[in-house]
Design an enzyme around this catalytic site. Structure first.
Site, PDB file in Angstrom:
ATOM      1  N   HIS A 200      41.853  28.619  18.342  1.00  0.00           N
ATOM      2  CA  HIS A 200      42.017  28.041  19.685  1.00  0.00           C
ATOM      3  C   HIS A 200      42.779  28.937  20.654  1.00  0.00           C
ATOM      4  CE1 HIS A 200      46.192  26.099  19.544  1.00  0.00           C
ATOM      5  NE2 HIS A 200      46.028  26.445  18.287  1.00  0.00           N
ATOM      6  N   CYS A 324      54.592  24.309  21.075  1.00  0.00           N
ATOM      7  CA  CYS A 324      55.029  23.510  19.937  1.00  0.00           C
ATOM      8  C   CYS A 324      56.479  23.098  20.081  1.00  0.00           C
ATOM      9  CB  CYS A 324      54.857  24.304  18.652  1.00  0.00           C
ATOM     10  SG  CYS A 324      53.305  25.148  18.592  1.00  0.00           S
TER      11      CYS A 324
HETATM   12  N1  PLP Z   1      51.628  31.634  15.451  1.00  0.00           N
HETATM   13  C1  PLP Z   1      51.744  31.836  16.763  1.00  0.00           C
HETATM   14  C2  PLP Z   1      52.313  33.142  17.257  1.00  0.00           C
HETATM   15  C3  PLP Z   1      51.321  30.862  17.676  1.00  0.00           C
HETATM   16  O1  PLP Z   1      51.430  31.086  18.990  1.00  0.00           O
HETATM   17  C4  PLP Z   1      50.785  29.657  17.170  1.00  0.00           C
HETATM   18  C5  PLP Z   1      50.397  28.568  18.100  1.00  0.00           C
HETATM   19  O2  PLP Z   1      51.004  28.368  19.150  1.00  0.00           O
HETATM   20  C6  PLP Z   1      50.678  29.499  15.781  1.00  0.00           C
HETATM   21  C7  PLP Z   1      51.113  30.502  14.951  1.00  0.00           C
HETATM   22  C8  PLP Z   1      50.113  28.253  15.181  1.00  0.00           C
HETATM   23  O3  PLP Z   1      48.715  28.243  15.301  1.00  0.00           O
HETATM   24  P1  PLP Z   1      47.915  26.864  15.152  1.00  0.00           P
HETATM   25  O4  PLP Z   1      48.197  26.085  16.397  1.00  0.00           O
HETATM   26  O5  PLP Z   1      46.482  27.274  15.031  1.00  0.00           O
HETATM   27  O6  PLP Z   1      48.432  26.214  13.934  1.00  0.00           O
END
Ligand code: PLP
Length: 399
Positions: A200, A324
């Site tokens: 995504h 997040c």
């Molecule tokens: N790692 C990084 C650097 C991210 O920016 C993100 C999402 O914001 C993730 C991991 C996590 O990915 P996912 O949303 O596909 O679990």
């Protein structure tokens, strides 16, 4: 109201070509790729093509790609897979600016008998490679350092990091969720052993990701179940999304030059005009070693959330940090690790562009953001106290 979407590090629009590629796998070709019949077999062949497309974008071989459900799963699979395959090694090296998918996993591991060394960063968000070299020990099972930071866009010198890790005899995992599709990668000539990517963030759907595991690296599966993904990840494949991810990788390969030129030009204009038109701004992150689409700016004595709300009224979607973590009132652990003053951490805004943004949209933000900052400063007790004089632009960035 017109929507100006500049939160592409949080998630991206699914490309229309990707939707097109996925639709037949909901409607017509719904077979299970593990089935013996031709109906399922044709789906399995399409997954092979998607695997090749992902591999082609990052210069890997298709056998080195394992499909997962997201970036978080890939990060967890990479780190715990190496730990389980090397039970006698109990030490992990990581950084203080990782995404929670790595950061919180390492905290959990530290509470459960592992030793974790967290490397700090300087004011530009950069690691000290001598500190890294000192940190890697004989019992270091894995070094997990991100490729590019989701909040600031800072790019780490991952190949130099990999050379140090190799000299010390350990394994390097990199969370490249924000790098893949934005900057060129070539894993055929690389010191990276494991790499995480997520659909995504590159115009594929949410809920699909991949983990690159270099040939010869021994790792235990994270999800134990069926024989899917050559026993490396159990569970019936998310077929439409995997096909969408493959198509998105094919498109990213085509558009990557545009990220370096048109998207970067838009980001640079946005940043320089906001710096000119706003008193007391600062850019958080290295000036040049940065993703071409990302700017993270702080406006002292103003609340980031208030800026976002007023931008939202104008239809502008931005973020005050990682998507997040922005749901909580906790200040960004990334900006704190960089030593950004508390008053500036709270006034930080991240704008992240994509190939679907236009220069008109950039001009629209340049028109609306500076008056929002001025308005908030006028009503902020701290802003009034400091009698905000027009000062030269400050930046934490090194050249
Ligand atoms: N790692 C990084 C650097 C991210 O920016 C993100 C999402 O914001 C993730 C991991 C996590 O990915 P996912 O949303 O596909 O679990």
């Amino acid at each position: 109201m017109k929507i100006v979407y500049t939160d592409n590090n949080a998630t991206t629009m699914v490309a229309p070509e990707v939707v097109e590629a996925m639709l037949p796998y909901f409607r017509e070709y719904y077979g299970n790729p593990s089935s013996m019949h031709t109906f399922g077999g044709q789906v399995a062949r399409k997954i092979d093509i998607a695997r090749q497309q992902v591999a082609d974008l990052i210069g890997a071989s298709p056998e080195e790609i394992v499909f997962t459900s997201c970036g978080t799963e890939s990060d967890n699979a990479a780190i715990t897979g190496i730990l389980r395959a090397n039970p006698h090694k109990r030490h992990i090296v990581t950084s203080r600016v990782e995404h929670p998918a790595v950061y919180n996993l390492c905290k959990y591991l530290a509470q459960n008998g592992y030793h974790v060394t967290e490397l700090g960063v300087d004011s530009a968000g950069m690691l000290n490679l001598n500190e890294l070299a000192d940190a890697v020990r004989e019992d270091t099972a894995i070094v997990s350092i991100m490729y590019a930071n989701n909040e600031t866009g800072v790019i780490f010198p991952i190949e130099e990091i990999g050379s140090i890790v190799k000299q010390k005899g350990s394994v390097l995992h990199t969370d490249a969720v924000q790098a893949v599709g934005k900057i060129p990668l070539n894993l055929s000539k690389s010191t990276i052993d494991l790499l995480t990517l997520s659909g995504h963030k590159l115009h594929a759907p949410k809920g699909v990701g991949a983990l690159f595991i270099r040939k010869g690296i021994t790792s235990s599966p994270f999800i134990i179940g069926g024989h899917q993904e050559k026993n490396r990840r159990g569970g019936t494949e998310n077929v439409p999304s995997i096909i969408g991810l493959g198509r998105a990788c094919e498109l990213a390969k085509k558009y990557i030059a545009e990220e370096q030129s048109r998207v970067k030009q838009m980001r640079d204009k946005l940043e320089s005009e906001i710096l000119k038109k706003t008193p007391d701004p600062r850019v958080n992150g290295h000036k040049t070693l940065r993703l071409p689409n990302t700017t993270n700016m702080s406006f002292e004595f103003v609340e980031g959330e208030a800026i976002l709300l007023l931008l939202n009224e104008k239809g502008i979607c931005a973020s005050s940090g990682s998507a997040c973590t922005s749901g909580s009132l906790e200040p960004s652990h990334v900006l704190r690790a960089m030593g950004v003053p508390f008053t500036a951490v709270h006034g930080s805004v991240r704008l992240s562009l994509s190939r679907y943004n236009t220069m008109e949209e950039v001009d629209y933000i340049i028109e609306h953001l500076p008056p929002i900052i001025r308005r908030l400063r006028e009503i902020s007790p701290y802003g009034r106290e400091t009698k905000l004089k027009e000062q030269p632009a400050q930046t934490s960035a090194r050249t």
